[in-house]
Design a protein around this motif. Structure first.
Motif, PDB file in Angstrom:
ATOM      1  N   ASN A   9       6.807 -23.059  45.372  1.00 33.23           N
ATOM      2  CA  ASN A   9       7.840 -22.114  44.511  1.00 33.23           C
ATOM      3  C   ASN A   9       7.136 -22.357  43.349  1.00 33.23           C
ATOM      4  OD1 ASN A   9       9.171 -21.124  46.778  1.00 33.23           O
ATOM      5  ND2 ASN A   9      11.397 -22.394  46.272  1.00 33.23           N
ATOM      6  N   LYS A  10       6.543 -23.707  42.904  1.00 30.60           N
ATOM      7  CA  LYS A  10       6.504 -24.632  41.981  1.00 30.60           C
ATOM      8  C   LYS A  10       5.119 -24.323  41.543  1.00 30.60           C
ATOM      9  CE  LYS A  10       6.888 -26.828  37.393  1.00 30.60           C
ATOM     10  NZ  LYS A  10       7.458 -26.155  36.944  1.00 30.60           N
ATOM     11  N   ASP A  12       3.642 -21.194  42.488  1.00 28.81           N
ATOM     12  CA  ASP A  12       4.637 -19.931  42.107  1.00 28.81           C
ATOM     13  C   ASP A  12       4.371 -19.549  40.734  1.00 28.81           C
ATOM     14  OD1 ASP A  12       3.619 -18.530  44.183  1.00 28.81           O
ATOM     15  OD2 ASP A  12       5.135 -18.268  45.799  1.00 28.81           O
ATOM     16  N   GLU A  13       5.791 -19.872  40.560  1.00 31.49           N
ATOM     17  CA  GLU A  13       6.127 -20.439  38.854  1.00 31.49           C
ATOM     18  C   GLU A  13       5.023 -20.354  38.116  1.00 31.49           C
ATOM     19  OE1 GLU A  13       8.771 -22.514  36.069  1.00 31.49           O
ATOM     20  OE2 GLU A  13       9.413 -22.888  38.577  1.00 31.49           O
ATOM     21  N   VAL A  15       1.709 -19.548  38.600  1.00 31.42           N
ATOM     22  CA  VAL A  15       0.665 -18.630  38.281  1.00 31.42           C
ATOM     23  C   VAL A  15       1.313 -17.072  37.516  1.00 31.42           C
ATOM     24  CG1 VAL A  15      -0.473 -17.165  39.913  1.00 31.42           C
ATOM     25  CG2 VAL A  15      -0.757 -20.199  39.788  1.00 31.42           C
ATOM     26  N   ASN A  16       3.046 -17.424  37.951  1.00 31.26           N
ATOM     27  CA  ASN A  16       3.149 -16.398  37.125  1.00 31.26           C
ATOM     28  C   ASN A  16       3.779 -16.477  35.504  1.00 31.26           C
ATOM     29  OD1 ASN A  16       3.454 -14.568  39.466  1.00 31.26           O
ATOM     30  ND2 ASN A  16       5.978 -15.514  39.740  1.00 31.26           N
ATOM     31  N   ARG A  17       3.845 -17.613  35.630  1.00 32.86           N
ATOM     32  CA  ARG A  17       3.691 -17.646  33.858  1.00 32.86           C
ATOM     33  C   ARG A  17       2.253 -17.506  32.772  1.00 32.86           C
ATOM     34  NH1 ARG A  17       6.086 -23.684  32.757  1.00 32.86           N
ATOM     35  NH2 ARG A  17       8.301 -23.135  34.021  1.00 32.86           N
ATOM     36  N   GLN A  19      -0.046 -15.155  34.476  1.00 35.69           N
ATOM     37  CA  GLN A  19      -0.502 -13.555  34.479  1.00 35.69           C
ATOM     38  C   GLN A  19       0.990 -13.290  32.612  1.00 35.69           C
ATOM     39  OE1 GLN A  19       1.522 -12.978  37.995  1.00 35.69           O
ATOM     40  NE2 GLN A  19      -1.079 -12.843  39.235  1.00 35.69           N
ATOM     41  N   LEU A  20       2.320 -13.622  32.700  1.00 36.69           N
ATOM     42  CA  LEU A  20       2.451 -13.542  31.853  1.00 36.69           C
ATOM     43  C   LEU A  20       2.202 -13.675  30.110  1.00 36.69           C
ATOM     44  CD1 LEU A  20       5.779 -14.295  32.606  1.00 36.69           C
ATOM     45  CD2 LEU A  20       5.228 -12.305  32.899  1.00 36.69           C
ATOM     46  N   ASN A  23      -0.829 -10.896  30.686  1.00 39.96           N
ATOM     47  CA  ASN A  23      -0.458  -9.729  29.237  1.00 39.96           C
ATOM     48  C   ASN A  23      -0.245 -10.219  28.322  1.00 39.96           C
ATOM     49  OD1 ASN A  23      -0.488  -8.841  32.243  1.00 39.96           O
ATOM     50  ND2 ASN A  23       1.454  -9.565  32.917  1.00 39.96           N
ATOM     51  N   ALA A  37      -2.290 -19.534  29.373  1.00 41.47           N
ATOM     52  CA  ALA A  37      -2.931 -19.141  30.626  1.00 41.47           C
ATOM     53  C   ALA A  37      -3.605 -20.116  31.595  1.00 41.47           C
ATOM     54  CB  ALA A  37      -2.786 -18.103  30.458  1.00 41.47           C
ATOM     55  N   ASN A  40      -1.807 -23.029  32.314  1.00 43.07           N
ATOM     56  CA  ASN A  40       0.091 -23.450  33.454  1.00 43.07           C
ATOM     57  C   ASN A  40      -1.389 -23.620  34.706  1.00 43.07           C
ATOM     58  OD1 ASN A  40       2.366 -22.674  32.377  1.00 43.07           O
ATOM     59  ND2 ASN A  40       1.412 -21.404  31.428  1.00 43.07           N
TER      60      ASN A  40
END
Length: 196
Positions: A9-10, A12-13, A15-17, A19-20, A23, A37, A40
């Motif tokens: 989960n950490k 994933d979090e 990687v999501n950060r 990606q944001l 963006n 990016a 992270n």
């Protein structure tokens, strides 16, 4: 939720950060988002590496390897085994009756790198000379003076403490085995091994 799920989960979090942040960079062109990016993704990669290392089965403290002058030339197995019996079993096909082999006891190396302040100060003096030529000599003389001995020892201790914490944080270990000095000699009778 177990530790593995928390770690995933950490990651994933993180990687999501990342990606944001990518963006945000694409929308704004602000380079700071690329650095966010990268940071992270770097943390995600470190977490994945550490979780993989933790998941690997730990080898036992002592391992064993077989050597022998009478082993066939094509036997180049330097693998480590949990017991002397396992090591001998692997060598069996390469032996003939009357051959003698030695099982070496191996222990995981506890070696860790160490920062030598004398070498480091010499490197600094070389850098200073490259930068300032002869004008750097007073600085180099001061750094190497007896008056700086205690300060140099303090620096060595502090640098090695930082290095030790860094090695522990990233679980950097030697990872190799070395001979303990204990050896077990065996004679092969064509079927079984006889300890000498």
């Amino acid at each position: 939720m177990n530790n593995k799920e928390v770690s995933i989960n950490k990651v994933d979090e993180l990687v999501n950060r990342a990606q944001l942040a990518i963006n945000d960079w694409q929308c704004s062109g602000d380079v700071d988002y690329v650095h966010k990016a990268y940071a992270n993704l770097q943390q995600a990669a470190i977490r994945l590496t550490l979780s993989r290392q933790a998941a690997k089965p730990k080898k036992s403290e002592l391992m064993y390897s077989v050597i022998g002058d009478t082993l066939a030339a094509d036997y180049e197995n330097l693998d480590l085994y949990d017991t002397p019996e396992e090591a001998l079993k692997e060598a069996k096909d390469f032996l003939k009756a009357g051959d003698i082999v030695t099982v070496l006891e191996m222990a995981e190396s506890g070696w860790q790198p160490y920062i030598c302040i004398d070498s480091l100060l010499e490197e600094f003096q070389d850098q200073a000379f490259t930068e300032g030529g002869e004008a750097s000599e007073p600085w180099s003389d001061f750094i190497a003076s007896k008056a700086m001995t205690a300060a140099a020892d303090e620096l060595e201790d502090e640098l090695n403490n930082v290095l030790k914490r860094w090695l522990e944080k990233y679980q950097v270990e030697a990872g190799w085995y070395k001979e303990t000095g204990k050896e077990y000699r065996y004679s092969f009778d064509g079927i079984d091994f006889i300890r000498l």
